[in-house]
Design a protein around this motif. Structure first.
Motif, PDB file in Angstrom:
ATOM      1  N   ALA A   1       2.194  -8.619  10.144  1.00  0.00           N
ATOM      2  CA  ALA A   1       1.399  -7.766   9.251  1.00  0.00           C
ATOM      3  C   ALA A   1       1.339  -8.319   7.832  1.00  0.00           C
ATOM      4  N   ALA A   2       2.101  -9.387   7.565  1.00  0.00           N
ATOM      5  CA  ALA A   2       2.266  -9.859   6.183  1.00  0.00           C
ATOM      6  C   ALA A   2       0.927 -10.146   5.490  1.00  0.00           C
ATOM      7  N   VAL A   3       0.042 -10.876   6.191  1.00  0.00           N
ATOM      8  CA  VAL A   3      -1.212 -11.290   5.562  1.00  0.00           C
ATOM      9  C   VAL A   3      -2.050 -10.071   5.179  1.00  0.00           C
ATOM     10  N   GLY A   4      -2.193  -9.154   6.120  1.00  0.00           N
ATOM     11  CA  GLY A   4      -2.972  -7.946   5.842  1.00  0.00           C
ATOM     12  C   GLY A   4      -2.367  -7.153   4.695  1.00  0.00           C
ATOM     13  N   ALA A   5      -1.044  -7.050   4.682  1.00  0.00           N
ATOM     14  CA  ALA A   5      -0.375  -6.269   3.638  1.00  0.00           C
ATOM     15  C   ALA A   5      -0.602  -6.888   2.267  1.00  0.00           C
ATOM     16  N   VAL A   6      -0.479  -8.217   2.186  1.00  0.00           N
ATOM     17  CA  VAL A   6      -0.662  -8.889   0.891  1.00  0.00           C
ATOM     18  C   VAL A   6      -2.091  -8.693   0.384  1.00  0.00           C
ATOM     19  N   TRP A   7      -3.079  -8.826   1.280  1.00  0.00           N
ATOM     20  CA  TRP A   7      -4.460  -8.675   0.828  1.00  0.00           C
ATOM     21  C   TRP A   7      -4.782  -7.248   0.432  1.00  0.00           C
ATOM     22  N   LEU A   8      -4.255  -6.282   1.176  1.00  0.00           N
ATOM     23  CA  LEU A   8      -4.513  -4.890   0.804  1.00  0.00           C
ATOM     24  C   LEU A   8      -3.857  -4.549  -0.527  1.00  0.00           C
ATOM     25  N   ALA A   9      -2.634  -5.023  -0.724  1.00  0.00           N
ATOM     26  CA  ALA A   9      -1.957  -4.763  -2.001  1.00  0.00           C
ATOM     27  C   ALA A   9      -2.750  -5.390  -3.146  1.00  0.00           C
ATOM     28  N   THR A  10      -3.299  -6.593  -2.904  1.00  0.00           N
ATOM     29  CA  THR A  10      -4.110  -7.255  -3.929  1.00  0.00           C
ATOM     30  C   THR A  10      -5.364  -6.442  -4.248  1.00  0.00           C
ATOM     31  N   LEU A  11      -6.037  -5.955  -3.212  1.00  0.00           N
ATOM     32  CA  LEU A  11      -7.252  -5.167  -3.439  1.00  0.00           C
ATOM     33  C   LEU A  11      -6.944  -3.887  -4.204  1.00  0.00           C
ATOM     34  N   PHE A  12      -5.927  -3.143  -3.728  1.00  0.00           N
ATOM     35  CA  PHE A  12      -5.661  -1.834  -4.329  1.00  0.00           C
ATOM     36  C   PHE A  12      -5.170  -1.960  -5.765  1.00  0.00           C
ATOM     37  N   ALA A  13      -4.350  -2.961  -6.037  1.00  0.00           N
ATOM     38  CA  ALA A  13      -3.848  -3.112  -7.408  1.00  0.00           C
ATOM     39  C   ALA A  13      -4.911  -3.774  -8.279  1.00  0.00           C
ATOM     40  N   GLY A  14      -5.623  -4.758  -7.712  1.00  0.00           N
ATOM     41  CA  GLY A  14      -6.605  -5.504  -8.492  1.00  0.00           C
ATOM     42  C   GLY A  14      -7.742  -4.636  -8.988  1.00  0.00           C
ATOM     43  N   VAL A  15      -8.114  -3.640  -8.184  1.00  0.00           N
ATOM     44  CA  VAL A  15      -9.259  -2.806  -8.552  1.00  0.00           C
ATOM     45  C   VAL A  15      -9.013  -2.087  -9.878  1.00  0.00           C
ATOM     46  N   LEU A  16      -7.730  -1.857 -10.197  1.00  0.00           N
ATOM     47  CA  LEU A  16      -7.418  -1.178 -11.463  1.00  0.00           C
ATOM     48  C   LEU A  16      -7.637  -2.096 -12.661  1.00  0.00           C
ATOM     49  N   ALA A  17      -7.532  -3.399 -12.417  1.00  0.00           N
ATOM     50  CA  ALA A  17      -7.651  -4.336 -13.529  1.00  0.00           C
ATOM     51  C   ALA A  17      -9.091  -4.444 -14.031  1.00  0.00           C
ATOM     52  N   PHE A  18     -10.048  -4.325 -13.107  1.00  0.00           N
ATOM     53  CA  PHE A  18     -11.444  -4.564 -13.494  1.00  0.00           C
ATOM     54  C   PHE A  18     -11.971  -3.512 -14.468  1.00  0.00           C
ATOM     55  N   ASN A  19     -11.720  -2.233 -14.156  1.00  0.00           N
ATOM     56  CA  ASN A  19     -12.182  -1.191 -15.067  1.00  0.00           C
ATOM     57  C   ASN A  19     -11.578  -1.372 -16.452  1.00  0.00           C
ATOM     58  N   ARG A  20     -10.291  -1.753 -16.482  1.00  0.00           N
ATOM     59  CA  ARG A  20      -9.598  -1.960 -17.746  1.00  0.00           C
ATOM     60  C   ARG A  20     -10.327  -2.948 -18.645  1.00  0.00           C
TER      61      ARG A  20
ATOM     62  N   ALA B   1       6.424   1.298   5.868  1.00  0.00           N
ATOM     63  CA  ALA B   1       5.610   1.992   6.867  1.00  0.00           C
ATOM     64  C   ALA B   1       5.510   1.194   8.165  1.00  0.00           C
ATOM     65  N   LEU B   2       5.505  -0.132   8.061  1.00  0.00           N
ATOM     66  CA  LEU B   2       5.273  -0.960   9.245  1.00  0.00           C
ATOM     67  C   LEU B   2       6.559  -1.510   9.854  1.00  0.00           C
ATOM     68  N   GLY B   3       7.634  -1.555   9.058  1.00  0.00           N
ATOM     69  CA  GLY B   3       8.881  -2.181   9.501  1.00  0.00           C
ATOM     70  C   GLY B   3       9.724  -1.262  10.351  1.00  0.00           C
ATOM     71  N   PRO B   4      10.974  -1.557  10.571  1.00  0.00           N
ATOM     72  CA  PRO B   4      11.715  -2.700  10.034  1.00  0.00           C
ATOM     73  C   PRO B   4      11.730  -3.910  10.968  1.00  0.00           C
ATOM     74  N   ASP B   5      11.032  -3.862  12.086  1.00  0.00           N
ATOM     75  CA  ASP B   5      11.047  -4.978  13.024  1.00  0.00           C
ATOM     76  C   ASP B   5      10.532  -6.252  12.347  1.00  0.00           C
ATOM     77  N   ALA B   6      11.343  -7.282  12.315  1.00  0.00           N
ATOM     78  CA  ALA B   6      11.021  -8.492  11.551  1.00  0.00           C
ATOM     79  C   ALA B   6       9.738  -9.159  12.054  1.00  0.00           C
ATOM     80  N   GLU B   7       9.575  -9.186  13.372  1.00  0.00           N
ATOM     81  CA  GLU B   7       8.398  -9.845  13.943  1.00  0.00           C
ATOM     82  C   GLU B   7       7.118  -9.081  13.581  1.00  0.00           C
TER      83      GLU B   7
END
Lengths: 239, 228
Positions: B56-75, B45-51
């Motif tokens: 965006a890398a930091v924001g993307a990693v944290w959002l992916a962590t939040l969205f995926a992690g939230v599924l682990a807690f209910n489990r 969605a954000l690419g393909p421009d490398a710069e």
């Protein structure tokens, strides 16, 4: 450890005393009077013109938002402490009223921001934390909506209310840092004395409305709870 | 030696949860895969421009962590509920907070492993250059994960037992995590760059304060929440 459901059942089958209709008349009358006063007395503002008048609803609504969240905090902690059903119902009523004022604050802020700043939204500390507060209110109300058991609803929402309130200053501080470290915050405008009286009167009027709304919502919640208890008692074999 | 008994309870619960996950693997694999999938989607969605991607890398990693992690807690609570194990767990002697601490520890291990995979994927996919101050960066990630796990585990103890748990948990959790998201992303960005404004330290202190405040608050509140 687990309190029996009996202590939930006593007392609350009785209907509460109705909210005085006069409180309603007085509070809405006060809003009309304060609005008329402030619109008639305040001159058109230099930069904003009559757009400034939106402040007389927007600012008191923002104050009431924070005040009602404070009520949620106090009665949530009180509920966890003493486990009185009525405290839970007061906290829930304040949350609903607070969410309404919160939504009003955000809407009016955006309506004001479009002509004043040229944009509907800026990621300013106050705006962003008010929006986050709204989302916390929404979560609180959703939790109540999705939980059936009365005691569970009360305990859980009290915990969520107290912890959510704890987060409000942290959210504000973090958003403020986030903004100030990246670009300067919007300049704070000092208020001309010609506008302060109108603002004060409107704040008092809005406070009366808030008290009336919470009181009325609480009365309805008590009636709902009483009806549930009666239906439960009837199902158990009729009393 | 009461605290030693408590610590054994905490460890037993964490060990049980980790063992269950290790044997089944389905939970961890799917959550970690989802984290990487979200990263890939964000990259598309954000690419393909490398710069642009690197920024965006930091924001993307944290959002992916939040969205995926939230599924682990209910489990972590749902597996108890499905086998009717929560009630007996509450009947065991000993303070209730040990259950929370055990779940917390189990989830912390689970999430740390998941974040390791997501961060590694983020570094590769978004072309992040590893900075000299990488130990501080690891510290920021860990502090952020602790904040996420503390509130995630606490809210899951309620949401997993309500109707509409899938939507309720993120609805409750994400607004509460705003300070973590801001602090973790800003501090990570500062550490990846030159940190000319020396802001990383302030954000790390905020993360520590946040983690401590909510660790204490949730430990107090859990005893009330779990009894209903």
């Amino acid at each position: 450890m687990i309190p029996s459901s009996d202590n939930l059942r006593d007392k609350s089958t009785a209907a509460p005393p109705p909210t005085s209709i006069w409180l309603g008349f007085v509070s809405f009358g006060a809003v009309i009077a304060a609005q008329v006063y402030s619109i008639l007395t305040s001159p058109a503002e230099g930069d904003m013109g009559h757009l400034q008048k939106i402040m007389y609803v927007h600012v008191p609504a923002a104050w009431m938002t924070f005040l009602s969240f404070f009520v949620v905090l106090v009665f949530s902690v009180k509920y966890l402490w003493q486990r009185r059903e009525n405290d839970d119902l007061i906290a829930a009523s304040a949350a609903e009223v607070g969410a309404t004022f919160n939504g009003l604050t955000l809407m009016l802020g955006m309506i004001w921001g479009r002509p004043a700043w040229g944009v509907w939204w800026v990621w300013d500390a106050r705006l962003t934390s008010t929006l986050v507060l709204f989302l916390i209110f929404v979560g609180y109300l959703a939790l109540r909506a999705f939980t059936e058991d009365a005691q569970r609803k009360a305990l859980w929402s009290a915990a969520v209310g107290a912890i959510g309130a704890l987060n409000v200053p942290i959210v504000y501080m973090s958003v403020k840092w986030w903004r100030t470290l990246h670009q300067p915050p919007s300049s704070p405008s000092t208020l001309d004395p010609r506008y302060t009286m109108g603002l004060r009167l409107n704040a008092i009027a809005m406070l009366l409305v808030m008290v009336y709304f919470i009181r009325k919502r609480y009365e309805i919640a008590r009636l709902e709870r009483a009806a549930e208890h009666l239906a439960e008692a009837a199902a158990m074999g009729g009393r | 030696m009461a605290w030693r008994d408590d610590w054994r309870r905490v460890r037993a619960i964490a060990k049980k949860d980790v063992t269950t996950e290790l044997r089944a693997k389905a939970g961890f694999n799917s959550v970690a895969s989802l984290g990487v999938t979200i990263l890939i989607l964000l990259g598309l969605a954000l690419g393909p421009d490398a710069e642009a991607l690197r920024n965006a890398a930091v924001g993307a990693v944290w959002l992916a962590t939040l969205f995926a992690g939230v599924l682990a807690f209910n489990r972590s609570f749902q597996v108890e509920l499905e086998s009717g194990a929560l009630e007996p767990l509450l009947q065991y002697p000993g303070p209730r907070w040990t259950i929370f601490a055990g779940k917390l520890l189990g989830n912390l291990i689970f999430l740390t492993l998941m974040v390791t995979i997501v961060v590694a994927a983020g570094v590769v996919l978004f072309g992040v250059r590893i900075p000299d101050r990488w130990p501080s960066l690891l510290g920021v990630i860990l502090l952020g994960v602790v904040g996420l796990v503390v509130l995630g585990t606490f809210y899951a103890s309620m949401a997993s037992r309500s109707r509409a748990r899938e939507v309720l948990l993120p609805l409750l959790l994400f607004p509460m995590l705003v300070p973590v998201l801001l602090a973790a992303t800003t501090a990570s960005k500062a550490l990846l760059g030159a940190d000319v404004m020396h802001e990383a330290g302030a954000w790390i202190r905020l993360l520590v304060a946040y983690d401590l405040v909510f660790l204490i608050a949730t430990f107090i509140a859990f005893e009330h929440v779990i009894e209903a």
